[in-house]
Write an enzyme that holds these catalytic residues in place. Structure first.
Site, mmCIF file in Angstrom:
data_model
loop_
_atom_site.group_PDB
_atom_site.id
_atom_site.type_symbol
_atom_site.label_atom_id
_atom_site.label_comp_id
_atom_site.label_asym_id
_atom_site.label_seq_id
_atom_site.Cartn_x
_atom_site.Cartn_y
_atom_site.Cartn_z
ATOM 1 N N GLU A 13 0.823 -1.214 0.000
ATOM 2 C CA GLU A 13 0.000 0.000 0.000
ATOM 3 C C GLU A 13 0.861 1.270 0.000
ATOM 4 O O GLU A 13 0.364 2.355 -0.317
ATOM 5 C CB GLU A 13 -0.916 0.025 1.229
ATOM 6 C CG GLU A 13 -1.938 -1.099 1.228
ATOM 7 C CD GLU A 13 -2.701 -1.208 2.538
ATOM 8 O OE1 GLU A 13 -3.919 -1.413 2.491
ATOM 9 O OE2 GLU A 13 -2.078 -1.107 3.620
ATOM 10 N N ASP A 217 -11.723 -4.929 -2.938
ATOM 11 C CA ASP A 217 -12.598 -6.112 -2.999
ATOM 12 C C ASP A 217 -13.968 -5.679 -2.507
ATOM 13 O O ASP A 217 -14.136 -4.578 -2.004
ATOM 14 C CB ASP A 217 -12.012 -7.232 -2.114
ATOM 15 C CG ASP A 217 -11.908 -6.791 -0.665
ATOM 16 O OD1 ASP A 217 -12.908 -6.925 0.052
ATOM 17 O OD2 ASP A 217 -10.847 -6.275 -0.228
HETATM 18 N N1 SAH Z 1 -2.010 -10.124 4.253
HETATM 19 C C1 SAH Z 1 -3.152 -10.961 4.574
HETATM 20 C C2 SAH Z 1 -4.224 -10.257 5.346
HETATM 21 C C3 SAH Z 1 -4.699 -8.969 4.794
HETATM 22 S S1 SAH Z 1 -5.901 -8.300 5.859
HETATM 23 C C4 SAH Z 1 -3.643 -11.591 3.285
HETATM 24 O O1 SAH Z 1 -2.882 -11.693 2.362
HETATM 25 O O2 SAH Z 1 -4.792 -12.035 3.196
HETATM 26 C C5 SAH Z 1 -6.603 -7.068 4.850
HETATM 27 C C6 SAH Z 1 -5.964 -5.705 4.906
HETATM 28 O O3 SAH Z 1 -6.574 -4.884 3.920
HETATM 29 C C7 SAH Z 1 -6.183 -4.986 6.220
HETATM 30 O O4 SAH Z 1 -5.077 -4.160 6.493
HETATM 31 C C8 SAH Z 1 -7.482 -4.182 5.996
HETATM 32 O O5 SAH Z 1 -7.401 -2.873 6.517
HETATM 33 C C9 SAH Z 1 -7.660 -4.121 4.470
HETATM 34 N N2 SAH Z 1 -8.862 -4.759 3.901
HETATM 35 C C10 SAH Z 1 -9.070 -4.879 2.560
HETATM 36 N N3 SAH Z 1 -10.206 -5.548 2.317
HETATM 37 C C11 SAH Z 1 -10.761 -5.859 3.514
HETATM 38 C C12 SAH Z 1 -11.935 -6.584 3.902
HETATM 39 N N4 SAH Z 1 -12.744 -7.127 2.993
HETATM 40 N N5 SAH Z 1 -12.183 -6.744 5.232
HETATM 41 C C13 SAH Z 1 -11.338 -6.229 6.154
HETATM 42 N N6 SAH Z 1 -10.205 -5.553 5.837
HETATM 43 C C14 SAH Z 1 -9.901 -5.359 4.531
#
Ligand code: SAH
Length: 252
Positions: A13, A217
């Site tokens: 980010e 998303d």
């Molecule tokens: N790195 C891990 C977890 C990411 S958590 C992975 O690869 O899955 C998601 C991050 O993006 C958090 O920092 C949050 O602030 C943001 N984010 C994006 N979409 C989100 C969603 N659907 N729900 C919660 N947080 C979200």
């Protein structure tokens, strides 16, 4: 000298902003690397908070206590909750709530105990400037045709929204949960995991705060795949393009 803080949860980010700070000084506090330098004519400190409300609150506290910041700007990605918040759109926060705060029946659901409030507003002036900067960046176009096609995003249809963002210690990745949030808090535009914590710390210290989130998303059953693709390919370009314009407007 007082500085402006630029915060993201994850490296993708903030990668393009960090790449623009090559001569920077680095200080490690509480396991986080605080990068001090000049960016678009301003003294800044850039830092990755890591993910979740506690990580974000720790980072915000260190920024204020140790790095003398006069304002905090958060940039990152979020899941779209309102139907209007589509992948590739930008949401600038007018305020934050913690969707997982519930000390009922002692306190009303969502209320942060002993604060008498569930909602933490962002700074109105910075928020207006961030919105203008996002509108200008999107109007000029942040992604090229190949990226738009890869992301399945229609050309020239991305929008900037301003409104409520929800934070909680949960990656919202089912349509059922996203719909529950939308029904419970219909004014919410997007959901993420850090903003409300930074907003609360900034409220406690009286430090102006603003936040922007690009929708990566739709917080639904496809959220995980959409999130990963967005974060790896384009999230950092949104942050840099919008913040460059925002910093150009800031008084010295
Ligand atoms: N790195 C891990 C977890 C990411 S958590 C992975 O690869 O899955 C998601 C991050 O993006 C958090 O920092 C949050 O602030 C943001 N984010 C994006 N979409 C989100 C969603 N659907 N729900 C919660 N947080 C979200």
């Amino acid at each position: 000298m007082s500085r402006i803080a630029i915060v993201s949860a994850m490296h993708p980010e903030l990668a393009a902003v960090l790449a623009g700070l090559p001569q920077a000084q680095k200080h490690t506090v509480a396991g986080r690397e605080f990068v001090l330098g000049r960016w678009h004519g301003h003294e800044v400190v850039a830092v990755l908070s890591r993910i979740g409300k506690v990580a974000a609150a720790t980072t915000a506290t260190v920024l204020i206590e140790r790095f003398d910041v006069r304002q905090v700007v958060f940039t990152g990605v979020a899941g779209g909750v309102a139907p209007v918040a589509k992948v590739g759109d930008v949401v600038v926060a007018s305020g934050f709530m913690q969707h997982d705060m519930d000390a009922s029946p002692l306190f009303p659901v969502y209320e942060v105990p002993l604060y008498g409030r569930s909602h933490f507003a962002t700074d109105a002036r910075l928020t207006a400037q961030l919105t203008q900067a996002a509108q200008a960046a999107l109007a000029q176009g942040i992604l090229d045709a190949a990226d738009l096609a890869e992301m399945g995003m229609p050309v020239g249809r991305t929008q900037v929204h301003q409104g409520l963002i929800l934070s909680g210690d949960r990656f919202v990745s089912t349509r059922a949960e996203s719909q529950r949030l939308q029904q419970a808090l219909p004014e919410a535009l997007a959901v993420e995991m850090e903003g409300a914590a930074v907003a609360q710390v900034c409220h406690d210290y009286g430090v102006p705060f603003a936040a922007l989130r690009t929708i990566s998303d739709r917080a639904d059953d496809d959220a995980h795949a959409d999130f990963l693709k967005f974060v790896e390919r384009v999230a950092s370009r949104y942050s840099a393009a919008i913040l460059a314009r925002f910093f150009a407007q800031q008084p010295h």
